[in-house]
Enzyme design. Structure first.
Site, PDB file in Angstrom:
ATOM      1  CB  THR A 224      -0.839   0.039   1.328  1.00 33.46           C
ATOM      2  OG1 THR A 224      -1.562   1.265   1.246  1.00 33.46           O
ATOM      3  CG2 THR A 224      -0.034  -0.168   2.393  1.00 33.46           C
ATOM      4  CB  SER A 259      -4.105   2.828  10.245  1.00 30.17           C
ATOM      5  OG  SER A 259      -3.657   1.827   9.457  1.00 30.17           O
ATOM      6  CE1 TYR A 261      -4.131  -2.961   4.971  1.00 32.06           C
ATOM      7  CE2 TYR A 261      -4.112  -0.783   4.642  1.00 32.06           C
ATOM      8  CZ  TYR A 261      -3.992  -1.912   4.035  1.00 32.06           C
ATOM      9  OH  TYR A 261      -3.732  -2.190   2.999  1.00 32.06           O
ATOM     10  CG  HIS A 262      -1.621   2.192   6.383  1.00 31.28           C
ATOM     11  ND1 HIS A 262      -2.947   2.935   6.960  1.00 31.28           N
ATOM     12  CD2 HIS A 262      -1.857   2.191   5.101  1.00 31.28           C
ATOM     13  CE1 HIS A 262      -3.573   3.250   5.800  1.00 31.28           C
ATOM     14  NE2 HIS A 262      -3.088   2.972   4.988  1.00 31.28           N
ATOM     15  CE  LYS A 265      -1.470  -4.497   2.913  1.00 28.71           C
ATOM     16  NZ  LYS A 265      -1.749  -5.753   1.801  1.00 28.71           N
ATOM     17  CB  ALA A 318     -11.999   8.399  -1.193  1.00 29.49           C
ATOM     18  CG  ASN A 320     -15.864   2.707  -5.293  1.00 28.60           C
ATOM     19  OD1 ASN A 320     -15.561   2.952  -6.572  1.00 28.60           O
ATOM     20  ND2 ASN A 320     -15.214   1.493  -5.137  1.00 28.60           N
ATOM     21  NE  ARG A 321     -17.135   6.202   3.005  1.00 27.27           N
ATOM     22  CZ  ARG A 321     -17.208   7.139   3.658  1.00 27.27           C
ATOM     23  NH1 ARG A 321     -16.026   7.626   3.547  1.00 27.27           N
ATOM     24  NH2 ARG A 321     -18.021   7.734   4.259  1.00 27.27           N
ATOM     25  CE1 TYR A 335     -15.181  11.057   6.585  1.00 25.11           C
ATOM     26  CE2 TYR A 335     -13.131   9.645   6.713  1.00 25.11           C
ATOM     27  CZ  TYR A 335     -14.395   9.817   6.695  1.00 25.11           C
ATOM     28  OH  TYR A 335     -15.062   8.484   6.827  1.00 25.11           O
ATOM     29  CB  VAL A 407      -4.006  10.666  13.819  1.00 24.70           C
ATOM     30  CG1 VAL A 407      -2.826  11.636  14.410  1.00 24.70           C
ATOM     31  CG2 VAL A 407      -4.981  10.632  14.813  1.00 24.70           C
TER      32      VAL A 407
END
Length: 477
Positions: A224, A259, A261-262, A265, A318, A320-321, A335, A407
């Site tokens: 990512t 995060s 998650y990141h 990775k 983003a 798609n939302r 945001y 953040v």
């Protein structure tokens, strides 16, 4: 033992309402299940979800494929490569598996199907109705005559993964099989631990399986762009040459993950780089930007092949939302200041990039990094583009600024290099007015499936706690 399933199997699927009492069935049995949040094992309000470690949720009679029985025979130079797609039931994985099969690769999907369970536990669903993996593969077989093999199990279970490797003998492994949502990893302690355990241990198992059973196999790993963060310098493709105190070296580009998650990775990248150096494995890390879109040539062939389209605040991306929000008359949710800039690419370019990486493998001992995106946009630029496209279709589109649950810097420099895939032949599908129109029309077609309660973010980077959060039928991010 891994259960190898082809679409020619005879399958009797149990009634979903059946209460299983056979001891082989468990409620979501994972290797390392102590890391699973307690809320994971609760039944969904929608239906009971049964999952077990190494077998598919059906009673199947495996049909051995002739080429798997004669493993000692010489592989013809004309024979398509064997590509194992880990996470092949997910958003990027499903599109990639079909694309590779359509291009003549012999494909096997390895997946524990847990992403479908997350929908039930979060009280969310894809904008598009998606068929079961068995129905998907049967449909593909009927339309194309091509068989995609299926291994259902958890790659954190090394015994299962070993059996899959020995049965299929992959020449390329495409690894999408990770928990892919930053907001999901920030819901609570349990999900943060699960994300890192699932992603890091799963990838380690893949590396050990390659070393033991397929040392000449090429790993194509989905990374990512989020590993890099938003530094105040240009982002290079994986490596940067630095001169310090009169000495020069080429080093991995600094990582600033944002995060849990990141961070998983980043750990993956370090582990892969080390094993390439120590064991002589070959790997390509595709640091992918934000993906948008839903249709590829293959997923558009039949309604049973349609890909998932996430619009909620946990898994939705983003663009798609924004398209779904515009389609249902909800303000576009920017945001904070909206200056957050990232690399973006069409799902059709995701599958193209993977194919290019497989066709042009890294050398033994090489850990290669490609930045996989085609254009850069800020959140405000995306909102403006969707607004203009929506107005042309007669939609009233407005934008609101909501408190940023993350953040992150909301205004920053961002310039990432992305030339290597272009040099290897990538033909980008750039974001155009016609593509935005098609995405909006697609969202409008399925607008009756939109749950507006899932649009606003409620997962906060700063407020993550140790207490498990039950998020069924609750808007989250």
């Amino acid at each position: 033992m891994a259960q190898l399933l082809s679409t020619t199997c005879t399958i009797r699927t149990p009634d979903r309402r059946t209460s299983f009492r056979n001891p082989q069935y468990t409620s979501l049995s994972f290797a390392g299940s102590q890391c699973m949040p307690k809320s994971f094992v609760k039944q969904s309000r929608k239906r009971s979800v049964i999952f077990w470690k190494s077998n598919i949720s059906a009673i199947a009679t495996p049909v051995k494929k002739p080429e798997l029985q004669n493993k000692s025979s010489e592989r013809s130079s004309r024979r398509p490569k064997r590509a194992m797609v880990i996470g092949g039931d997910g958003y990027c994985g499903w599109a990639t598996a079909l694309h590779l099969s359509n291009k003549g690769y012999e494909v096997a999907i390895v997946d524990n199907l847990v992403r479908r369970l997350f929908d039930d536990q979060l009280g969310i669903s894809s904008l598009t109705p998606i068929s079961s993996i068995q129905d998907r593969l049967r449909c593909w077989k009927q339309l194309t005559g091509k068989t995609i093999s299926l291994f259902v199990g958890d790659i954190c279970d090394f015994e299962f993964l070993s059996e899959a490797f020995k049965a299929f003998e992959p020449e390329a492994v495409v690894h999408f099989g990770e928990q892919r949502s930053a907001p999901y990893s920030m819901i609570d302690r349990g999900r943060a631990v699960y994300t890192q355990h699932n992603n890091v241990i799963g990838t380690l198992n893949v590396l050990f399986a390659m070393k033991e059973y397929a040392p000449e196999c090429h790993l194509v790993k989905l990374g990512t762009m989020g590993e890099y963060g938003t530094p105040n310098i240009d982002i290079e493709e994986g490596y940067i040459t630095i001169t310090h105190n009169g000495r020069t070296d080429t080093l991995p580009f600094p990582k600033q993950a944002s995060s849990f998650y990141h961070l998983s990775k980043v750990h993956d990248s370090n582990n892969i780089a080390f094993t390439c150096k120590a064991w002589g494995l070959s790997a390509t890390d595709l640091n992918q930007g934000v993906v948008y879109g839903v249709r590829t040539e293959e997923t558009a062939m039949h309604e049973d092949l349609v890909n998932r389209f996430d619009y909620d605040a946990v898994y939705g991306t983003a663009l798609n939302r924004f398209c779904v929000q515009a389609a249902v008359g909800h303000p576009l949710t920017v945001y904070g200041k909206g200056g957050q800039t990232r690399g973006y690419l069409d799902i059709r370019d995701t599958v193209q990039c993977v194919e290019i990486a497989i066709a042009n493998p890294a050398s033994p001992g090489e850990f290669r990094v490609f930045n996989q995106f085609t254009e850069q946009f800020s959140v405000n630029e995306l909102a403006e583009a969707v607004t203009k496209a929506g107005e042309k279709l007669g939609l009233e589109v407005r934008t609101i600024s909501v408190p940023n649950p993350r953040v992150e810097a909301e205004e920053h420099y961002y310039n990432a290099k992305h030339t290597k895939l272009i040099e290897l032949g990538l033909k980008p599908h750039l974001l155009s007015d016609s593509l935005l129109d098609s995405l909006l029309i697609f969202a409008m077609k399925f607008s009756d499936r939109v749950d507006k309660e899932q649009i606003m973010p409620t997962v906060s980077w700063k407020k993550i706690g140790v207490k498990p959060r039950t998020v069924v039928a609750e808007a989250t991010r």
